[in-house]
Design an enzyme around this catalytic site. Structure first.
Site, mmCIF file in Angstrom:
data_model
loop_
_atom_site.group_PDB
_atom_site.id
_atom_site.type_symbol
_atom_site.label_atom_id
_atom_site.label_comp_id
_atom_site.label_asym_id
_atom_site.label_seq_id
_atom_site.Cartn_x
_atom_site.Cartn_y
_atom_site.Cartn_z
ATOM 1 N N ASP A 219 1.866 -7.227 -3.552
ATOM 2 C CA ASP A 219 2.564 -7.821 -2.395
ATOM 3 C C ASP A 219 2.608 -9.348 -2.459
ATOM 4 O OD1 ASP A 219 2.967 -5.301 -1.464
ATOM 5 O OD2 ASP A 219 1.466 -5.382 0.127
ATOM 6 N N ARG B 262 8.497 5.462 -5.176
ATOM 7 C CA ARG B 262 7.440 5.721 -4.202
ATOM 8 C C ARG B 262 7.240 7.209 -3.885
ATOM 9 N NH1 ARG B 262 7.627 0.900 0.225
ATOM 10 N NH2 ARG B 262 5.384 1.155 0.128
ATOM 11 N N LYS C 129 -0.845 -6.191 8.931
ATOM 12 C CA LYS C 129 0.177 -5.158 9.189
ATOM 13 C C LYS C 129 -0.226 -3.803 8.616
ATOM 14 C CE LYS C 129 3.513 -4.584 6.293
ATOM 15 N NZ LYS C 129 4.398 -3.719 5.540
ATOM 16 N N ASN C 130 -0.632 -3.794 7.348
ATOM 17 C CA ASN C 130 -0.857 -2.498 6.705
ATOM 18 C C ASN C 130 -2.126 -1.808 7.206
ATOM 19 O OD1 ASN C 130 1.556 -2.646 5.380
ATOM 20 N ND2 ASN C 130 0.699 -3.479 3.481
ATOM 21 N N CYS D 266 10.275 -0.444 2.143
ATOM 22 C CA CYS D 266 10.981 -1.353 1.234
ATOM 23 C C CYS D 266 11.356 -0.640 -0.064
ATOM 24 C CB CYS D 266 10.090 -2.552 0.916
ATOM 25 S SG CYS D 266 10.043 -3.738 2.251
ATOM 26 N N ARG E 97 9.733 -7.509 9.255
ATOM 27 C CA ARG E 97 8.927 -6.276 9.212
ATOM 28 C C ARG E 97 7.452 -6.614 9.168
ATOM 29 N NH1 ARG E 97 12.018 -1.879 5.813
ATOM 30 N NH2 ARG E 97 10.324 -0.635 6.593
HETATM 31 C C1 EPZ Z 1 0.930 0.288 0.325
HETATM 32 O O1 EPZ Z 1 2.043 1.067 -0.100
HETATM 33 C C2 EPZ Z 1 1.484 -0.837 1.155
HETATM 34 N N1 EPZ Z 1 2.187 -0.270 2.302
HETATM 35 C C3 EPZ Z 1 2.404 -1.700 0.302
HETATM 36 O O2 EPZ Z 1 2.789 -2.808 1.091
HETATM 37 C C4 EPZ Z 1 1.657 -2.197 -0.926
HETATM 38 O O3 EPZ Z 1 2.564 -2.850 -1.774
HETATM 39 C C5 EPZ Z 1 1.019 -1.036 -1.667
HETATM 40 O O4 EPZ Z 1 0.206 -0.233 -0.777
HETATM 41 C C6 EPZ Z 1 0.146 -1.456 -2.831
HETATM 42 O O5 EPZ Z 1 -0.884 -2.308 -2.366
HETATM 43 C C7 EPZ Z 1 1.523 0.084 3.387
HETATM 44 O O6 EPZ Z 1 0.316 -0.063 3.482
HETATM 45 C C8 EPZ Z 1 2.308 0.620 4.531
HETATM 46 P P1 EPZ Z 1 0.515 3.076 -3.107
HETATM 47 P P2 EPZ Z 1 1.858 2.515 -0.669
HETATM 48 O O7 EPZ Z 1 0.496 4.485 -2.650
HETATM 49 O O8 EPZ Z 1 0.734 3.149 0.042
HETATM 50 C C9 EPZ Z 1 2.464 5.420 -6.850
HETATM 51 C C10 EPZ Z 1 4.258 -4.439 1.923
HETATM 52 O O9 EPZ Z 1 5.050 -5.272 1.416
HETATM 53 N N2 EPZ Z 1 2.265 6.651 -6.063
HETATM 54 O O10 EPZ Z 1 -0.773 2.382 -3.334
HETATM 55 O O11 EPZ Z 1 3.182 3.177 -0.688
HETATM 56 C C11 EPZ Z 1 3.497 4.494 -6.219
HETATM 57 O O12 EPZ Z 1 4.805 4.853 -6.546
HETATM 58 C C12 EPZ Z 1 4.175 -3.028 1.360
HETATM 59 O O13 EPZ Z 1 3.531 -4.659 2.902
HETATM 60 C C13 EPZ Z 1 2.584 7.877 -6.626
HETATM 61 O O14 EPZ Z 1 3.059 7.979 -7.774
HETATM 62 O O15 EPZ Z 1 1.426 2.195 -2.161
HETATM 63 C C14 EPZ Z 1 3.069 3.162 -6.772
HETATM 64 O O16 EPZ Z 1 3.574 3.019 -8.065
HETATM 65 C C15 EPZ Z 1 5.172 -2.781 0.296
HETATM 66 N N3 EPZ Z 1 2.359 9.014 -5.898
HETATM 67 C C16 EPZ Z 1 1.551 3.267 -6.844
HETATM 68 O O17 EPZ Z 1 1.270 4.672 -6.834
HETATM 69 C C17 EPZ Z 1 1.845 8.975 -4.641
HETATM 70 O O18 EPZ Z 1 1.673 10.042 -4.028
HETATM 71 C C18 EPZ Z 1 0.791 2.625 -5.691
HETATM 72 O O19 EPZ Z 1 1.362 3.018 -4.459
HETATM 73 C C19 EPZ Z 1 1.516 7.733 -4.068
HETATM 74 C C20 EPZ Z 1 1.737 6.574 -4.812
#
Ligand code: EPZ
Length: 431
Positions: free
Chosen positions: A306, A123, A23-24, A118, A398
């Site tokens: 995840d 985020r 998916k991702n 979610c 989803r």
């Molecule tokens: C991706 O989310 C995935 N979503 C998530 O999958 C997954 O849990 C996550 O990566 C971690 O592997 C998609 O690919 C669509 P991050 P993403 O940016 O990109 C912080 C599922 O269940 N952060 O790696 O949103 C953030 O808050 C979903 O399939 C900032 O502070 O995750 C988090 O604490 C849920 N500022 C950490 O970094 C930013 O600008 C990692 O988030 C960006 C992120």
């Protein structure tokens, strides 16, 4: 009554299950497919709510989408209208913001509604914005829209504060069509980051180093059509591995990349399961009560956030005390309340769950708080004595295609019901 799953637990899962496309990865690749005016064919596309929401949004702005079957799409974005993207569907999914990187790269302008997704934490998107700014774009948030615009996109050196998957993907897309070289340091290394890079390269981009901490991108003037197959879903595979272990089952999970599953396999082995790997399958066998262990979620290749709700659910009935530390998202233990209703003894203290293994779960009426937690609660239902119902299953849909059907094919007693009489019928059938 809204649709829910009803489950009768205590049946070991046995057999084979085929894993779908990631998916991702699919969400990033779909957005990236709008960066060329030529036609793109994508295979192994999962048929899930989030990917379908993104496809529908792309259609709404003039992208021509042709379905060639359930898991294959042809995309042509030559007639795209680069207008603000803010329909109801796009506001619900996280990956809507990938259209910013893609359209900013192609047209130097993009306006997309603030993403949903979610509720697993705040985020923020500051790292995405930092990256776009570094490439020369002005970004502001107004009236619920993220607006990004640049006269020129110019390659830059970007050091991410944390290895964000979303920011790495978004910056990588925009940088593909910027002038000169971009270097992303502390880049995310998740399999779907690598898959997006491969897809971009298949369209003529020049991306090197994806899968390491440093990604180097040399901008090109145009991207061309491509024929691409999405990688298997690491998290869907991991979820079925957990379901097999949870039910004392014996399941062969097919169409996977075992390397992507190593952190999950390692934990299951520590917990007393046997794992047999072959080229594109893993077999999980569990024959005795699982043993508790400690888990800390980390960026890839660490244990994935995840998979945290699923493994915690298993640890809830494993022997001993286990500590699960969530280091990626601050609000990812919301399912513990439902497990407690089923008899779990879990305390959450800031980012850790202290899990005192109990002997068994008992069925209860519970709600999925988000996608992966929802899948975890279904696993809890499969382990529990008696009947469990899980509602809010639109979260689960989803990111899992035919979840109940795949589980049923392994011998699980689970059905999706939409009214009381179907619920009663299920209860009578398995009483
Ligand atoms: C991706 O989310 C995935 N979503 C998530 O999958 C997954 O849990 C996550 O990566 C971690 O592997 C998609 O690919 C669509 P991050 P993403 O940016 O990109 C912080 C599922 O269940 N952060 O790696 O949103 C953030 O808050 C979903 O399939 C900032 O502070 O995750 C988090 O604490 C849920 N500022 C950490 O970094 C930013 O600008 C990692 O988030 C960006 C992120």
């Amino acid at each position: 009554m809204e649709e829910k799953y009803v489950i009768k637990g205590k049946n070991p899962l046995v057999g084979e299950v085929e894993i779908g496309g990631a998916k991702n990865a699919a969400l990033a690749i779909l957005a990236a497919a709008t960066m060329t005016d030529e036609t793109v064919h994508i295979d192994n596309m999962p048929d899930e709510r989030d990917t379908n929401a993104l496809l529908k949004t792309m259609e709404d702005i003039g992208v021509i989408i042709k379905r060639n079957g359930r898991h294959s799409v042809t995309i042509n974005a030559s007639q795209i209208r680069n207008e603000p993207i803010e329909n109801d569907q796009i506001k619900k999914i996280r990956a809507s913001y990938y259209l910013i990187g893609a359209l900013l790269g192609k047209y130097h302008k993009a306006e997309v509604a603030i993403p949903g997704g979610c509720e697993i934490g705040l985020r923020p998107i500051d790292q995405h914005i930092k990256g776009f700014n570094a490439l020369g774009a002005r970004v502001c948030i107004e009236h619920g829209l993220i607006k990004a615009e640049a006269e020129h996109l110019v390659g830059s050196h970007i050091y991410l504060d944390m290895a964000s998957v979303g920011a790495t993907i978004n910056i990588m897309m925009a940088a593909c069509m910027a002038d000169g070289q971009t270097i992303i340091e502390n880049a995310a290394k998740e399999p779907h980051v690598v898959d997006l890079a491969s897809f971009l390269n298949s369209m003529g981009a020049n991306v090197k180093g994806a899968g390491t901490d440093i990604i180097r991108i040399k901008g090109v003037n145009r991207l061309h059509g491509s024929d691409y197959t999405i990688i298997p879903d690491q998290i869907e595979a991991g979820t079925f591995m957990m379901a097999a272990a949870a039910t004392m089952g014996d399941v062969t999970i097919k169409n996977v990349i075992p390397k992507h599953l190593e952190s999950i396999s390692a934990k299951l082995i520590e917990m007393g399961c046997q794992i047999h790997e072959s080229d594109d399958a893993v077999r999980v066998v569990a024959s005795k009560r699982l043993v508790g262990t400690h888990v800390k979620t980390l960026p890839y290749p660490g244990f994935p956030t995840d998979m945290q709700p699923q493994i915690t659910t298993l640890l809830g009935v494993a022997s001993g005390v286990s500590i699960v530390t969530e280091s990626i998202f601050e609000n990812r233990f919301r399912y513990v309340e439902a497990l407690t209703k089923m008899g779990a003894n879990i305390k959450v203290e800031s980012s850790s769950a202290i899990v005192n293994g109990v002997e068994r779960y008992t069925g209860a009426d519970i709600s999925a708080p988000d996608l992966r937690a929802g899948a975890a609660l279904v696993i809890a239902g499969l382990m529990a004595e008696g009947f469990t119902t899980v509602d809010n299953i639109e979260y689960i849909e989803r990111g899992y295609e035919n979840f109940d059907e795949k589980l049923r094919n392994l011998g699980a007693q689970i059905e999706k019901v939409a009214d009381d009489s179907s619920l009663q019928k299920f209860r009578l059938k398995y009483a």
